[in-house]
Scaffold this active site. Structure first.
Site, PDB file in Angstrom:
ATOM      1  N   TYR A  70      -6.161  -4.220   3.028  1.00 41.04           N
ATOM      2  CA  TYR A  70      -5.741  -5.626   3.106  1.00 41.04           C
ATOM      3  C   TYR A  70      -5.263  -6.110   1.732  1.00 41.04           C
ATOM      4  O   TYR A  70      -4.176  -6.683   1.609  1.00 41.04           O
ATOM      5  CB  TYR A  70      -6.910  -6.496   3.597  1.00 41.04           C
ATOM      6  N   GLU A 130      -8.062 -11.504  -2.931  1.00 37.94           N
ATOM      7  CA  GLU A 130      -8.389 -10.086  -2.714  1.00 37.94           C
ATOM      8  C   GLU A 130      -7.481  -9.186  -3.550  1.00 37.94           C
ATOM      9  O   GLU A 130      -7.793  -8.017  -3.772  1.00 37.94           O
ATOM     10  CB  GLU A 130      -8.239  -9.720  -1.239  1.00 37.94           C
ATOM     11  N   SER A 174      -3.481 -13.665  -1.888  1.00 37.20           N
ATOM     12  CA  SER A 174      -4.942 -13.747  -1.745  1.00 37.20           C
ATOM     13  C   SER A 174      -5.665 -13.329  -3.022  1.00 37.20           C
ATOM     14  O   SER A 174      -5.200 -12.445  -3.758  1.00 37.20           O
ATOM     15  CB  SER A 174      -5.362 -12.813  -0.613  1.00 37.20           C
TER      16      SER A 174
END
Ligand code: NAP
Ligand code: GDD
Length: 332
Positions: free
Chosen positions: A153, A131, A129
């Site tokens: 996460y 992220e 990701s």
């Protein structure tokens, strides 16, 4: 020749459902791993794969249980495994970091270990990701940009990235990571900001509610269209050599811009209906994401087609229709 077999974890999610459709279309024998509760509540929890339910095989399995994953991998003997299952909501990872880390890191480790033990020839895809870039160290972000995750996460995805690379280097598993930037669709979960906005605008247009409460409107994301992103996943596993790829549009927009366009497509002014709720701000925000998909373009031959405004339009029109509002214009 026998059909190629694919195993998808997270097949009930946005990406899993589009990927399953793509692989069915390509003639694969498609297997999906789902939680046992999903099998017991199919009309609700299997809704995204309802149209292809009779063309895929589902197996019960949980990211919390190595034996369940191992059993599925040993039985299916997949040629390709797409590991998409995860606690995928960043915001929730601030409420329960422990379970997010546990589910996402162990789940990925269990999956890799099961492939290594029971189907070592299987090609593996890990859903990395953007992220992972978090507090970005350069702009745009590419495969060489350093990671600086800002949530449990994000940390879990960096760990998954490292685990995947380690199984590639240590055991020769054909294991690739897609570093996917945000991708949305008419099937996006309602907790994510894009769908919260489009479903909220449609509900307001239908007279069912009056406002949508949002957090940080200035955060910027590189938003693409999910069905195109699952094509990139498949292309990664068709390469002779496993590798890691950024998948993105190369454009960035703010949550405010998304809301402005979405509400205007619903015939509304977002300034009259969006209320800012400080409780929806994150303790540590990812302010800006914009990916450089040059490697995916040159090696995989992948390019995004759906532009930002078109993505917003598709989502708003679908939600307006669901709210019972006739939609006049719709581009294909
Ligand atoms: P999603 O719609 O939230 O789907 C998540 C899937 O994971 C669902 O099928 C869910 O099953 C399953 N799952 C969650 N916890 C599980 C558990 N403990 N055991 C078994 N299955 C479990 O996510 P998505 O948007 O399709 O994303 C797919 C993957 O890509 C995720 O790993 C996500 O982190 C990653 N990713 C997404 C994006 C994006 O913008 N969409 C970008 C980068 C990376 P249930 O239906 O039973 O809940
Ligand atoms: N969810 C949500 N709800 N986000 C809001 C809200 C709100 O009410 N108001 C503002 N935002 C802001 C968030 O603070 C964040 O900056 C941005 O909108 C996007 O939030 P999400 O849509 O929840 O997505 P995300 O970027 O945190 O995570 C998604 O993309 C990642 C890839 O970058 C998820 O799909 C992750 O699984 C994925 O890895």
């Amino acid at each position: 020749m026998s059909r190629r077999k694919a195993l998808i974890s997270g097949i009930t999610g946005q990406d899993g459902s589009y990927l399953a459709e793509l692989l069915v279309e390509k003639g694969y024998e498609v297997h999906g791993m789902v939680r046992r509760v999903a099998l017991e509540d199919p009309s609700n929890r299997l809704r995204r794969i309802a149209d292809i339910r009779d063309r895929i095989t589902l197996h019960a399995g949980s990211l919390e249980s190595f034996p369940s994953l191992y059993t599925v991998v040993r039985r299916v003997q997949p040629d390709e495994c797409y590991h998409l299952a995860a606690q995928s909501f960043v915001s929730y990872s601030f409420d329960d970091a422990f379970s997010t880390l546990n589910t996402n890191i162990n789940g990925t480790h269990y999956m890799l270990a099961a492939i290594h033990e029971a189907a070592p020839q299987c090609r593996f895809y890990f859903a990395g990701s953007s992220e992972m870039f978090g507090l970005v160290e350069e702009t745009p972000q590419n495969e060489r940009t350093r990671f600086h995750p800002r949530s449990a996460y994000g940390i879990s995805k960096v760990a998954g990235f490292d685990l995947t690379r380690n199984y590639r280097e240590a055991y020769g598993i054909h294991a690739s990571v897609g570093i996917l930037f945000n991708h949305e669709s008419e099937r996006r979960g309602f907790e994510f900001v894009t769908r919260k906005i489009t479903a909220g605008a449609a509900a307001i247009a239908a007279g069912a509610k009056t406002e949508v409460r949002l957090g940080n409107l200035e955060a910027r994301r590189d938003w693409g269209y999910a069905p195109e992103y699952v094509e990139a996943m498949w292309r990664m596993l068709q390469q002779d050599r496993a590798d890691d790829y950024v998948v993105a549009t190369g454009e960035t927009h703010s949550v405010r811009e998304f809301a402005e366009i979405a509400f205007s497509l619903a015939g509304l002014d977002y300034r009259e209906h969006v209320a800012i709720d400080p409780l929806l701000y994150r303790p540590a925000e990812v302010d800006l994401l914009i990916g450089d998909p040059a490697k995916a373009r040159s090696v995989l031959g992948w390019t995004p087609c759906t532009r930002f405004e078109e993505l917003v339009r598709k989502m708003v029109e679908a939600d307006l229709r669901s709210a019972g509002i006739a939609v006049k214009s719709s581009r294909a």
